[in-house]
Design an enzyme around this catalytic site. Structure first.
Site, PDB file in Angstrom:
ATOM      1  N   ALA A 138      48.141  35.525  45.544  1.00 23.21           N
ATOM      2  CA  ALA A 138      47.802  35.489  44.021  1.00 23.21           C
ATOM      3  C   ALA A 138      46.629  36.430  43.442  1.00 23.21           C
ATOM      4  O   ALA A 138      45.864  37.195  44.362  1.00 23.21           O
ATOM      5  CB  ALA A 138      47.652  33.938  43.539  1.00 23.21           C
ATOM      6  N   HIS A 139      46.232  36.280  42.128  1.00 28.12           N
ATOM      7  CA  HIS A 139      45.226  37.193  41.625  1.00 28.12           C
ATOM      8  C   HIS A 139      43.962  36.867  42.483  1.00 28.12           C
ATOM      9  O   HIS A 139      43.459  36.000  42.856  1.00 28.12           O
ATOM     10  CB  HIS A 139      45.020  36.833  40.196  1.00 28.12           C
ATOM     11  CG  HIS A 139      44.544  35.464  39.879  1.00 28.12           C
ATOM     12  ND1 HIS A 139      43.340  34.933  39.808  1.00 28.12           N
ATOM     13  CD2 HIS A 139      45.259  34.327  39.782  1.00 28.12           C
ATOM     14  CE1 HIS A 139      43.147  33.637  39.731  1.00 28.12           C
ATOM     15  NE2 HIS A 139      44.496  33.436  39.543  1.00 28.12           N
ATOM     16  N   ASP A 140      43.394  38.346  42.386  1.00 31.16           N
ATOM     17  CA  ASP A 140      41.772  37.988  42.969  1.00 31.16           C
ATOM     18  C   ASP A 140      41.679  37.636  44.396  1.00 31.16           C
ATOM     19  O   ASP A 140      40.642  37.059  44.838  1.00 31.16           O
ATOM     20  CB  ASP A 140      40.834  37.163  42.280  1.00 31.16           C
ATOM     21  CG  ASP A 140      40.865  37.814  40.575  1.00 31.16           C
ATOM     22  OD1 ASP A 140      40.654  39.067  40.504  1.00 31.16           O
ATOM     23  OD2 ASP A 140      41.238  37.105  39.580  1.00 31.16           O
TER      24      ASP A 140
END
Ligand SMILES: CC(C)(COP(=O)(O)OP(=O)(O)OC[C@H]1O[C@@H](n2cnc3c(N)ncnc32)[C@H](O)[C@@H]1OP(=O)(O)O)[C@@H](O)C(=O)NCCC(=O)NCCS
Length: 214
Positions: A138-140
């Site tokens: 997922a993001h980051d």
């Protein structure tokens, strides 16, 4: 020198999967490297096992080496050191053509991203990392050098994995968690809290099982 012939450390399951990925990418593989003397000269999936790194020293300016043909993070680090010390060039990243890497994300040299994986935004994958099949990042998310993420793992947003982490098949990691360097997460775990370095955690939710002594 994108067309350089490749050699792959490890001729077991992971090494053979990397060979298959190279074939999908149209990269030419000259052979496997393996420290076991008895493997030298054998054929694996139609490709020769060339021996240890010193056995191909004469070709050091003609080939690029992939150290991520083994899942064990400690072995990957050992092979990376041997390869650099012998003066060989390391290959760049190998990403399956159906995997999209958004422009805010990056995959560093000698890392592998296999078929069916999904890489979201602002994901940083360091050197010598394996992202096996059907992993979601997922993001980051940050994944440091030498980590191995097994098939079907789901990593939530803002997770950090320090160097050399191994995540077993089908595990999931909750958002904003950090997994400490050289720790192992057993297959099928749900990691809901931060994990210290050099520890084995497993289960749902994942709990401390033992200290890892290397
Ligand atoms: C974690 C793992 C690597 C085993 O490591 P190990 O050092 O041999 O661990 P041990 O067998 O000594 O187990 C230590 C404890 O953790 C438990 N444990 C190990 N793996 C577990 C798992 N996946 N889920 C739940 N508990 C687990 C053991 O039952 C044992 O518990 P106990 O002390 O209460 O009896 C292995 O069990 C595992 O999960 N491997 C996944 C491999 C994988 O995903 N490979 C992908 C290849 S593509």
């Amino acid at each position: 020198m994108h067309d350089a012939k490749l050699v792959i450390w490890g001729c077991g399951g992971m090494g053979r999967e990397v060979l298959a990925l190279c074939e999908v990418l149209g990269r030419n593989v000259a052979g496997f490297l393996d420290e076991r003397e008895e493997m030298r000269g054998q054929m694996v999936d139609g490709v020769p096992v060339l021996g240890d790194i010193q056995h191909i020293y004469a070709y050091r300016n003609e080939v690029e080496v992939i150290c991520s043909g083994v899942g064990d993070p400690v072995l990957k680090r050992k092979f990376a050191r041997k390869t650099r010390d012998a003066g060989f060039r390391l290959a760049g990243p190998l990403v399956h053509p159906a995997v999209n890497i958004p422009r805010s994300s990056q995959v560093d040299d000698n890392s592998i991203v296999c078929a069916g994986s999904i890489v979201s935004i602002n994901v940083n994958i360091g050197k010598f990392v394996i992202i096996n099949t059907q992993v979601t990042l997922a993001h980051d998310v940050t994944i440091a050098e030498h980590c191995t993420i097994s098939p079907g793992v789901n990593i939530s947003g803002n997770v950090t994995m320090e160097e050399g982490v191994f995540i077993g098949t089908g595990s999931a990691v909750r958002e904003k968690v950090t997994i400490g360097a050289w720790s192992i997460i057993g297959g099928g775990a749900f990691v809901k809290d931060t994990v210290p370095a050099n520890a084995l955690y497993a289960g749902v939710p994942a709990v401390f099982k033992k200290k890892i002594i290397r």
